[in-house]
Scaffold this motif. Structure first.
Motif, PDB file in Angstrom:
ATOM      1  N   ASP A   5      45.063  41.660  50.814  1.00  0.00           N
ATOM      2  CA  ASP A   5      43.729  41.974  50.297  1.00  0.00           C
ATOM      3  C   ASP A   5      42.818  42.392  51.445  1.00  0.00           C
ATOM      4  N   THR A   6      41.510  42.565  51.168  1.00  0.00           N
ATOM      5  CA  THR A   6      40.575  43.071  52.178  1.00  0.00           C
ATOM      6  C   THR A   6      40.332  42.108  53.327  1.00  0.00           C
ATOM      7  N   SER A   7      40.835  40.894  53.239  1.00  0.00           N
ATOM      8  CA  SER A   7      40.747  39.994  54.394  1.00  0.00           C
ATOM      9  C   SER A   7      41.626  40.498  55.528  1.00  0.00           C
ATOM     10  N   HIS A  13      47.817  34.137  46.364  1.00  0.00           N
ATOM     11  CA  HIS A  13      46.522  34.014  45.688  1.00  0.00           C
ATOM     12  C   HIS A  13      46.737  33.151  44.440  1.00  0.00           C
ATOM     13  N   ASN A  14      46.689  31.834  44.615  1.00  0.00           N
ATOM     14  CA  ASN A  14      47.022  30.963  43.491  1.00  0.00           C
ATOM     15  C   ASN A  14      45.830  30.659  42.583  1.00  0.00           C
ATOM     16  N   CYS A  60      40.062  42.916  46.597  1.00  0.00           N
ATOM     17  CA  CYS A  60      39.111  42.174  47.428  1.00  0.00           C
ATOM     18  C   CYS A  60      39.689  40.792  47.725  1.00  0.00           C
ATOM     19  N   GLY A  61      39.264  40.196  48.825  1.00  0.00           N
ATOM     20  CA  GLY A  61      39.739  38.857  49.132  1.00  0.00           C
ATOM     21  C   GLY A  61      39.044  38.244  50.330  1.00  0.00           C
ATOM     22  N   TYR A  62      39.247  36.941  50.492  1.00  0.00           N
ATOM     23  CA  TYR A  62      38.603  36.177  51.563  1.00  0.00           C
ATOM     24  C   TYR A  62      39.577  35.652  52.602  1.00  0.00           C
TER      25      TYR A  62
END
Length: 191
Positions: A5-7, A13-14, A60-62
């Motif tokens: 993801d964008t991280s 990704h649970n 998207c992601g963190y």
């Protein structure tokens, strides 16, 4: 699901969410003239941060291991009694809340960007009410209340201190005397 993801990281990704809670409500009749009661409730939950949007060609992601943690508690104790001809009600109560937004492992484009904050708040108080027996067309009652509240927000990293630092507190108390006058059997005036 395992993906990039964008991280800038590929990870599972649970989107786990865990919730727990307990509650108790009891009443005990000490006598025909007195009842005491208690109430308690606790709730807590933890949620992993997962974004469900696309940010260009990838989701998207963190980054992994970022979560939101919450808990709350509520309690009250009460005593309702008839003392002779006087009705007495007394209670104490409290609430507390805790929230943690833990983004210490956040990444943007493969670069660490940690942030987050923890917030705590609580309120405690009491109420006392007494109604005296009617005398010469007057019924007197007293009401006293008090409440104390506080909240505090703390950053998890120094770089976000300007956004999350601070505390607040407040308190108040009231005292009321109520005189209910029955000037005739058909008319009532309250002061």
């Amino acid at each position: 699901m395992y993906y990039l993801d964008t991280s800038g990281l590929a990870y599972s990704h649970n989107g786990d969410n865990t919730q727990n809670g307990e509650m108790a409500n009891v009443q005990y009749h000490l006598s025909d003239e007195q009842t005491i009661g208690g109430f308690f409730m606790n709730s807590s939950s933890t949620s992993n941060f997962v974004r469900a949007q696309m940010c260009g060609a990838i989701p998207c992601g963190y980054g992994p291991n970022n979560y939101y943690d919450r808990s709350s508690q509520v309690y009250s104790l009460s005593d309702n009694a008839l003392l002779g001809d006087t009705i007495l009600n007394a209670s104490v109560y409290g609430t507390s809340f805790r929230n943690t937004r833990n983004m210490l492992d956040e990444y943007i484009g493969g670069v660490p960007d940690p942030n987050g904050n923890a917030t705590r708040s609580s309120t405690h108080g009491f109420t006392i009410n007494a109604q005296l027996p009617a005398k010469e067309r007057h019924t007197l009652s007293f009401l006293a209340t008090g409440s104390w509240s506080s909240s505090q927000s703390t950053p998890l990293v120094p770089s976000v201190a300007n956004y999350y630092s601070g505390s607040q507190s407040s308190h108040y108390a009231t005292l009321q005397l109520i005189d209910r006058i029955q000037s005739s059997t058909k008319l009532q005036l309250n002061e």
